[in-house]
Scaffold this motif. Structure first.
Motif, short mmCIF file in Angstrom:
data_model
loop_
_atom_site.label_atom_id
_atom_site.label_comp_id
_atom_site.label_asym_id
_atom_site.label_seq_id
_atom_site.Cartn_x
_atom_site.Cartn_y
_atom_site.Cartn_z
N HIS A 74 0.85 -1.19 0.00
CA HIS A 74 0.00 0.00 0.00
C HIS A 74 0.90 1.25 0.00
O HIS A 74 1.04 1.95 1.01
N ILE A 75 1.55 1.50 -1.12
CA ILE A 75 2.50 2.60 -1.25
C ILE A 75 1.98 3.59 -2.29
O ILE A 75 1.58 3.19 -3.39
N VAL A 76 1.98 4.86 -1.96
CA VAL A 76 1.53 5.90 -2.87
C VAL A 76 2.53 7.05 -2.84
O VAL A 76 3.36 7.16 -1.93
N THR A 77 2.46 7.91 -3.85
CA THR A 77 3.32 9.08 -3.90
C THR A 77 2.82 10.14 -2.92
O THR A 77 1.72 10.02 -2.35
N LYS A 78 3.61 11.21 -2.77
CA LYS A 78 3.23 12.28 -1.85
C LYS A 78 1.94 12.95 -2.30
O LYS A 78 1.06 13.25 -1.48
N GLU A 79 1.81 13.19 -3.62
CA GLU A 79 0.59 13.81 -4.13
C GLU A 79 -0.62 12.91 -3.92
O GLU A 79 -1.70 13.37 -3.53
N LYS A 119 -0.93 10.65 -1.61
CA LYS A 119 -1.19 10.55 -0.18
C LYS A 119 -2.10 11.69 0.27
O LYS A 119 -3.00 11.48 1.09
N GLU A 120 -1.88 12.87 -0.26
CA GLU A 120 -2.75 13.99 0.09
C GLU A 120 -4.18 13.76 -0.38
O GLU A 120 -5.13 14.09 0.33
N ARG A 121 -4.32 13.16 -1.55
CA ARG A 121 -5.66 12.84 -2.05
C ARG A 121 -6.33 11.79 -1.16
O ARG A 121 -7.52 11.90 -0.83
N VAL A 122 -5.56 10.77 -0.77
CA VAL A 122 -6.10 9.70 0.07
C VAL A 122 -6.58 10.27 1.40
O VAL A 122 -7.70 9.95 1.87
N ILE A 123 -5.77 11.10 2.05
CA ILE A 123 -6.15 11.67 3.34
C ILE A 123 -7.39 12.54 3.20
O ILE A 123 -8.29 12.51 4.06
N ARG A 124 -7.49 13.28 2.13
CA ARG A 124 -8.66 14.14 1.91
C ARG A 124 -9.93 13.30 1.75
O ARG A 124 -10.98 13.61 2.34
N HIS A 125 -9.86 12.22 0.99
CA HIS A 125 -11.03 11.36 0.79
C HIS A 125 -11.42 10.63 2.07
O HIS A 125 -12.61 10.43 2.33
N LEU A 158 -0.46 8.46 8.85
CA LEU A 158 -0.28 8.52 7.40
C LEU A 158 0.43 9.80 6.98
O LEU A 158 1.28 9.80 6.08
N GLU A 159 0.09 10.90 7.62
CA GLU A 159 0.71 12.18 7.27
C GLU A 159 2.18 12.23 7.65
O GLU A 159 3.01 12.77 6.90
N GLU A 204 -4.53 -1.51 5.45
CA GLU A 204 -5.31 -2.21 4.43
C GLU A 204 -6.79 -1.86 4.48
O GLU A 204 -7.51 -2.04 3.50
N ASN A 205 -7.26 -1.32 5.61
CA ASN A 205 -8.66 -0.92 5.71
C ASN A 205 -8.97 0.32 4.87
O ASN A 205 -10.14 0.63 4.64
N TYR A 206 -7.93 1.01 4.45
CA TYR A 206 -8.10 2.17 3.57
C TYR A 206 -7.66 1.85 2.14
O TYR A 206 -7.32 2.74 1.37
N ALA A 207 -7.65 0.57 1.79
CA ALA A 207 -7.15 0.14 0.48
C ALA A 207 -7.95 0.74 -0.66
O ALA A 207 -7.40 1.03 -1.72
N ARG A 208 -9.25 0.92 -0.48
CA ARG A 208 -10.05 1.49 -1.56
C ARG A 208 -9.61 2.91 -1.89
O ARG A 208 -9.49 3.28 -3.05
N HIS A 209 -9.33 3.71 -0.88
CA HIS A 209 -8.86 5.08 -1.10
C HIS A 209 -7.44 5.08 -1.66
O HIS A 209 -7.11 5.90 -2.53
N LEU A 210 -6.59 4.19 -1.17
CA LEU A 210 -5.22 4.14 -1.63
C LEU A 210 -5.13 3.74 -3.10
O LEU A 210 -4.30 4.25 -3.85
#
Length: 288
Positions: free
Chosen positions: A62-67, A69-75, A110-111, A120-126
């Protein structure tokens, strides 16, 4: 002939500015003792060789870029606000406080760290999936041209587990969502449903001694399982075995008579051959 000089014990390989250099003879006994007293990590670094490149694999997929990650946290925050409103509308203030505390702690991790416990519970957003969309599984990494086949052994046991895994996962997570331990999006981190599974399988061979309605439904026009079993049962034998039914009081005597008559007495072609008997219970086996 001049022999190639080997590395002597008195020489030490050290790493300086990315290059390996060789140090001369060791010093006095006091210097050797001082080197032995150095930390093990420091001594290992002295013996290290130069490395041009190396790969560090992530501890989680479950690895994402910095940009991203900001989208994931917002959602996640948007979903949290909606869910908290639903819980408070039903008078579930304790569940709302629990969900807010747990989710905010995960968002903070996350931040700052880039991951959190139970990520993994946030896998849909990730992954950027829509609600209800199936997750990626191992089957998604198989070729798309359909040039592969699934082999299912003991299908009468294996196939029901496909349906059972999804239902068991939903039942467990629904309880967590209702009591404020998870956001509803955690339900989308799940096994595939039965129709989603078979949509990813181009062709399959189901192997079972007792095929049931599920196997016949999947096979439909491709093959008639009953006829297939009849054609291939005892294919090494030229004749089918004769079936005979008897009650419990007579089956042992009948079996003895059949074995003695067919395998030895009056039948020279079968004389000297062995007989294998199977029973349906331990009691019948002991009585025989």
């Amino acid at each position: 002939e001049e022999e190639e000089e080997e590395h002597q014990p008195g020489h030490t390989l050290i790493l300086k500015d990315g290059e390996v250099e060789e140090e001369g003879e060791e010093g006095t006994d006091d210097e050797q003792q001082q080197q032995q007293q150095q930390p093990l990590k420091h001594r290992q670094q002295q013996r290290s060789q130069a490395v041009s490149n190396f790969v560090i694999y992530p501890a989680s997929h479950h690895i994402v870029t910095k940009e991203e990650k900001e989208r994931v946290i917002r959602h996640i925050r948007e979903e949290l606000d909606i869910r908290l409103g639903e819980l408070r509308a039903y008078g579930k203030e304790m569940e709302a406080k629990r969900l807010a505390f747990r989710t905010e702690a995960n968002l903070e991790a996350l931040e700052t760290l880039g991951y959190c416990k139970g990520v993994e519970n946030y896998a849909r957003h990730l992954a950027g999936r829509n609600p209800g969309e199936p997750p990626e599984t191992l089957l998604d990494y198989f070729p798309y041209d359909g040039q592969w086949m699934l082999m299912v052994d003991e299908s009468h046991v294996s196939l029901p587990q496909i349906r059972g895994m999804f239902r068991g996962d939903v039942k467990r997570k629904l309880s967590l969502v209702r009591h404020g331990f998870r956001l509803p999006s955690a339900l989308d981190n799940r096994p595939l449903q039965e129709d989603e599974f078979w949509a990813r399988v181009p062709q399959a061979v189901l192997v079972s001694a007792t095929p049931g309605p599920l196997e016949q439904h999947l096979a439909h026009e491709a093959i008639n399982i009953n006829n297939f079993m009849k054609r291939h049962a005892n294919k090494e034998s030229s004749s089918q075995p004769n079936d005979k039914s008897s009650n419990n009081a007579e089956n042992i005597d009948d079996n003895t008579t059949i074995v003695q008559g067919g395998m030895g007495k009056g039948n020279s072609s079968n004389r000297g051959r062995n007989s294998v008997n199977s029973s349906l219970s331990n009691g019948a086996s002991r009585d025989g």
